[in-house]
Design a protein around this motif. Structure first.
Motif, PDB file in Angstrom:
ATOM      1  N   MET A   1       0.898  -1.295   0.048  1.00  0.00           N
ATOM      2  CA  MET A   1       0.004  -0.001  -0.043  1.00  0.00           C
ATOM      3  C   MET A   1       0.958   1.306  -0.095  1.00  0.00           C
ATOM      4  O   MET A   1       1.938   1.301   0.628  1.00  0.00           O
ATOM      5  CB  MET A   1      -0.897   0.087   1.194  1.00  0.00           C
ATOM      6  CG  MET A   1      -1.962   0.915   1.044  1.00  0.00           C
ATOM      7  SD  MET A   1      -2.998   0.799   2.657  1.00  0.00           S
ATOM      8  CE  MET A   1      -4.414   0.321   1.800  1.00  0.00           C
ATOM      9  N   GLU A   2       0.625   2.360  -0.788  1.00  0.00           N
ATOM     10  CA  GLU A   2       1.417   3.534  -0.862  1.00  0.00           C
ATOM     11  C   GLU A   2       1.096   4.375   0.279  1.00  0.00           C
ATOM     12  O   GLU A   2      -0.019   4.367   0.947  1.00  0.00           O
ATOM     13  CB  GLU A   2       1.225   4.186  -2.195  1.00  0.00           C
ATOM     14  CG  GLU A   2       1.660   3.591  -3.415  1.00  0.00           C
ATOM     15  CD  GLU A   2       1.282   4.111  -4.699  1.00  0.00           C
ATOM     16  OE1 GLU A   2       0.762   5.466  -4.560  1.00  0.00           O
ATOM     17  OE2 GLU A   2       1.094   3.746  -5.833  1.00  0.00           O
ATOM     18  N   GLY A   8      -4.823   8.592   2.950  1.00  0.00           N
ATOM     19  CA  GLY A   8      -6.147   8.788   2.591  1.00  0.00           C
ATOM     20  C   GLY A   8      -7.242   7.693   3.431  1.00  0.00           C
ATOM     21  O   GLY A   8      -8.263   8.188   3.739  1.00  0.00           O
ATOM     22  N   ALA A   9      -6.986   6.508   3.468  1.00  0.00           N
ATOM     23  CA  ALA A   9      -7.568   5.503   4.189  1.00  0.00           C
ATOM     24  C   ALA A   9      -7.811   6.055   5.648  1.00  0.00           C
ATOM     25  O   ALA A   9      -8.778   5.775   6.524  1.00  0.00           O
ATOM     26  CB  ALA A   9      -7.152   4.108   4.181  1.00  0.00           C
ATOM     27  N   TYR A  11      -7.761   9.130   7.052  1.00  0.00           N
ATOM     28  CA  TYR A  11      -8.599  10.338   6.878  1.00  0.00           C
ATOM     29  C   TYR A  11     -10.180   9.716   6.896  1.00  0.00           C
ATOM     30  O   TYR A  11     -10.945  10.231   7.676  1.00  0.00           O
ATOM     31  CB  TYR A  11      -8.124  11.326   5.950  1.00  0.00           C
ATOM     32  CG  TYR A  11      -6.937  12.083   6.172  1.00  0.00           C
ATOM     33  CD1 TYR A  11      -6.964  12.863   7.441  1.00  0.00           C
ATOM     34  CD2 TYR A  11      -6.184  12.222   5.081  1.00  0.00           C
ATOM     35  CE1 TYR A  11      -5.990  13.553   7.890  1.00  0.00           C
ATOM     36  CE2 TYR A  11      -5.064  12.987   5.554  1.00  0.00           C
ATOM     37  CZ  TYR A  11      -5.054  13.906   6.689  1.00  0.00           C
ATOM     38  OH  TYR A  11      -3.866  14.540   7.101  1.00  0.00           O
ATOM     39  N   LEU A  12     -10.378   8.877   6.018  1.00  0.00           N
ATOM     40  CA  LEU A  12     -11.646   8.313   5.818  1.00  0.00           C
ATOM     41  C   LEU A  12     -12.203   7.669   6.758  1.00  0.00           C
ATOM     42  O   LEU A  12     -13.260   7.727   7.430  1.00  0.00           O
ATOM     43  CB  LEU A  12     -11.656   7.416   4.536  1.00  0.00           C
ATOM     44  CG  LEU A  12     -13.039   6.946   4.261  1.00  0.00           C
ATOM     45  CD1 LEU A  12     -13.929   7.927   3.661  1.00  0.00           C
ATOM     46  CD2 LEU A  12     -12.961   5.852   3.091  1.00  0.00           C
ATOM     47  N   LEU A  13     -11.080   6.911   7.453  1.00  0.00           N
ATOM     48  CA  LEU A  13     -11.718   5.974   8.761  1.00  0.00           C
ATOM     49  C   LEU A  13     -11.982   7.128   9.832  1.00  0.00           C
ATOM     50  O   LEU A  13     -12.882   7.080  10.466  1.00  0.00           O
ATOM     51  CB  LEU A  13     -10.463   5.131   9.294  1.00  0.00           C
ATOM     52  CG  LEU A  13     -10.868   4.426  10.594  1.00  0.00           C
ATOM     53  CD1 LEU A  13     -11.936   3.265  10.234  1.00  0.00           C
ATOM     54  CD2 LEU A  13      -9.574   3.296  10.717  1.00  0.00           C
ATOM     55  N   GLY A  14     -10.978   8.136  10.010  1.00  0.00           N
ATOM     56  CA  GLY A  14     -11.219   9.053  10.885  1.00  0.00           C
ATOM     57  C   GLY A  14     -12.568   9.994  10.798  1.00  0.00           C
ATOM     58  O   GLY A  14     -13.250  10.052  11.768  1.00  0.00           O
ATOM     59  N   PHE A  15     -12.847  10.242   9.741  1.00  0.00           N
ATOM     60  CA  PHE A  15     -14.227  11.120   9.335  1.00  0.00           C
ATOM     61  C   PHE A  15     -15.215  10.252   9.649  1.00  0.00           C
ATOM     62  O   PHE A  15     -16.335  10.729  10.227  1.00  0.00           O
ATOM     63  CB  PHE A  15     -13.990  11.374   7.919  1.00  0.00           C
ATOM     64  CG  PHE A  15     -15.329  12.386   7.579  1.00  0.00           C
ATOM     65  CD1 PHE A  15     -15.336  13.574   7.875  1.00  0.00           C
ATOM     66  CD2 PHE A  15     -16.196  11.715   6.656  1.00  0.00           C
ATOM     67  CE1 PHE A  15     -16.465  14.185   7.452  1.00  0.00           C
ATOM     68  CE2 PHE A  15     -17.283  12.694   6.240  1.00  0.00           C
ATOM     69  CZ  PHE A  15     -17.311  13.845   6.628  1.00  0.00           C
ATOM     70  N   SER A  16     -15.164   9.053   9.363  1.00  0.00           N
ATOM     71  CA  SER A  16     -16.382   8.045   9.447  1.00  0.00           C
ATOM     72  C   SER A  16     -16.591   7.905  11.191  1.00  0.00           C
ATOM     73  O   SER A  16     -17.709   7.745  11.518  1.00  0.00           O
ATOM     74  CB  SER A  16     -16.073   6.665   8.866  1.00  0.00           C
ATOM     75  OG  SER A  16     -15.823   6.683   7.584  1.00  0.00           O
TER      76      SER A  16
END
Length: 56
Positions: A1-2, A8-9, A11-16
């Motif tokens: 995984m880069e 990005g993942a 940030y998405l998890l934190g936002f969710s």
């Protein structure tokens, strides 16, 4: 995984998680709908109240 996709993942998890926490209605005061604090009047009551106020 880069590193960028990992970031990005994250940030998405934190936002969710933030959405989940803020949308829960487990606390007192949350989960109320719009207008719960407004003293609603009928149209006729509003007309009477408006007529009773002085016009400048």
């Amino acid at each position: 995984m880069e590193p960028r996709s990992h970031l990005g993942a994250t940030y998405l998890l934190g936002f969710s998680f933030l959405l989940l926490v803020t949308s829960s209605d487990g606390h007192i005061g949350l989960g109320k709908g719009f207008g719960d604090h407004i003293h609603w009047r009928t149209l006729e009551d509003g007309k009477k109240e408006a007529a009773a106020r002085p016009h400048y």
